[in-house]
Design an enzyme around this catalytic site. Structure first.
Site, PDB file in Angstrom:
ATOM      1  N   SER A   1       1.367   1.926  -5.447  1.00  0.00           N
ATOM      2  CA  SER A   1       2.091   2.869  -4.535  1.00  0.00           C
ATOM      3  C   SER A   1       3.274   3.285  -5.358  1.00  0.00           C
ATOM      4  O   SER A   1       3.304   3.858  -6.261  1.00  0.00           O
ATOM      5  CB  SER A   1       2.549   1.836  -3.377  1.00  0.00           C
ATOM      6  OG  SER A   1       3.003   2.541  -2.235  1.00  0.00           O
TER       7      SER A   1
ATOM      8  N   GLU B   1      -4.164   8.877  -4.678  1.00  0.00           N
ATOM      9  CA  GLU B   1      -4.310   8.122  -3.349  1.00  0.00           C
ATOM     10  C   GLU B   1      -2.892   8.116  -2.704  1.00  0.00           C
ATOM     11  O   GLU B   1      -2.030   8.485  -3.305  1.00  0.00           O
ATOM     12  CB  GLU B   1      -4.672   6.689  -3.622  1.00  0.00           C
ATOM     13  CG  GLU B   1      -3.676   5.772  -4.272  1.00  0.00           C
ATOM     14  CD  GLU B   1      -2.497   5.224  -3.292  1.00  0.00           C
ATOM     15  OE1 GLU B   1      -2.592   5.158  -2.370  1.00  0.00           O
ATOM     16  OE2 GLU B   1      -1.393   4.832  -4.026  1.00  0.00           O
TER      17      GLU B   1
ATOM     18  N   HIS C   1      -4.113   2.102  -0.455  1.00  0.00           N
ATOM     19  CA  HIS C   1      -3.392   1.525   0.758  1.00  0.00           C
ATOM     20  C   HIS C   1      -4.475   0.927   1.640  1.00  0.00           C
ATOM     21  O   HIS C   1      -3.963   0.527   2.732  1.00  0.00           O
ATOM     22  CB  HIS C   1      -2.520   2.259   1.290  1.00  0.00           C
ATOM     23  CG  HIS C   1      -0.972   2.370   0.211  1.00  0.00           C
ATOM     24  ND1 HIS C   1      -1.219   3.364  -0.685  1.00  0.00           N
ATOM     25  CD2 HIS C   1       0.008   1.905   0.388  1.00  0.00           C
ATOM     26  CE1 HIS C   1       0.137   3.383  -1.364  1.00  0.00           C
ATOM     27  NE2 HIS C   1       0.535   2.523  -0.870  1.00  0.00           N
TER      28      HIS C   1
END
Length: 311
Positions: free
Chosen positions: A116, A215, A282
């Site tokens: 992330s 992502e 995620h």
């Protein structure tokens, strides 16, 4: 320390009784979730140590920039610390990466795990030390999202030297994003938002010949479109060998256009192999992959195979 022919630095794999420092370079974390991560790491025979400021809070940041940078430099400087696991993402890593002492990183390379917002840290370590790292769950562990399969994947990436293979999963929303072909190159990237935020900075990697990992989470399709379009217009995708598409979790809004439509539209005409449906990101059952090491993207077999980040 191991160097591949293209000068990538692969730190030693973690071993039994190794000390691992838990740091929070981005958003504030929850001690009860980190406690579950500590339990997991301890069960692998590691010795997790919480960094001095890991539980600090400064608004939406895990403490001030000085505190977060200090924890990173402490972890890199301590010879007893053999690995660094970030507690979570959120926001804030970009604010401190310029304060990392890359001399320490180069002197004693250590495996760094996170994802992330941690993409910003991993890009900085790649730029400053050519350090391969691990894109995987943080220590603020959520059993409802990161299952036993997720734990086993992280364990393998940190503590073994076997290549990592991730197969496209038909149940993943992005499974239909595919352009046939086979690509080889260094796996770079991670979170799309952080990659785009690195454009114009010294941390934006040269993606020529790379397999690009993408992502994201909670970004509506038009924002994903905007980010991919910016990558295209900037020239960042010129020369990319292939694209590995992970999970785009909660990326929906009220429009008919889906995130799969956007990914297909913005990636499908690049003339390179594209493989979606990879459980990296995620979403539930998130798997771990090395970043910064050679990878093979094979759309016929639906696999991404990556050289380990450790030796």
């Amino acid at each position: 320390m191991s160097r591949t022919p293209d000068d990538v630095v692969r730190p030693p794999a973690l071993r039994l009784d190794d000390t691992v420092m838990l740091v929070s370079p981005s958003g504030p974390t929850r001690p009860e979730l980190v406690a579950r991560g500590i339990e997991l790491l301890t069960g692998w025979g590691l010795r997790p140590v919480v960094a001095p400021n890991a539980y600090a809070r400064h608004g939406y940041l895990a403490g001030t920039d000085d505190l977060r940078a200090a924890d990173l430099n402490t972890a890199f400087a301590d010879p007893e610390v053999r690995g660094i696991v970030c507690t979570r993402g959120g926001y804030g890593a970009q604010r401190v990466v310029d304060a990392i002492d890359m001399t320490l990183v180069r002197r004693d390379p250590k495996v760094v795990a996170g994802f992330s917002d941690i993409t910003a840290l991993q890009l900085a370590l790649w730029r400053g030390a050519r350090l391969a790292s691990v894109h995987g769950p943080g220590a603020a562990w959520r059993d409802e999202r990161t299952s036993l399969r997720s734990a086993e994947s992280l364990h393998a990436a940190l503590m073994t030297t076997e290549p990592v293979t991730v197969a496209a999963d038909p149940t993943e929303e992005t499974f239909g994003v595919r352009v046939p072909g086979r690509a080889r190159g260094t796996l770079l990237g991670g979170n799309l938002c952080l990659l785009v935020a690195s454009l114009g900075t010294r941390d934006m990697p040269d993606l020529t010949g790379a397999v690009l990992l993408l992502e994201d989470v909670q970004e509506p399709p038009y924002k994903v479109d905007r980010m991919l379009t910016q990558l295209r217009r900037s020239g960042a995708l010129d020369g990319v060998a292939g694209v590995a598409v992970g999970q785009f979790t909660g990326c929906a809004d009220g429009w008919d256009t889906t995130v799969v439509d956007v990914l297909t539209d913005r990636l499908g005409d690049l003339g390179i192999p594209v493989l979606g449906g990879l459980p990296i990101g995620h979403g539930p059952h998130q798997l771990t992959v090395p970043v910064g090491t050679p990878a093979t993207l094979d759309t016929d077999h639906g696999t991404l195979t990556v050289t380990p980040a450790v030796h």
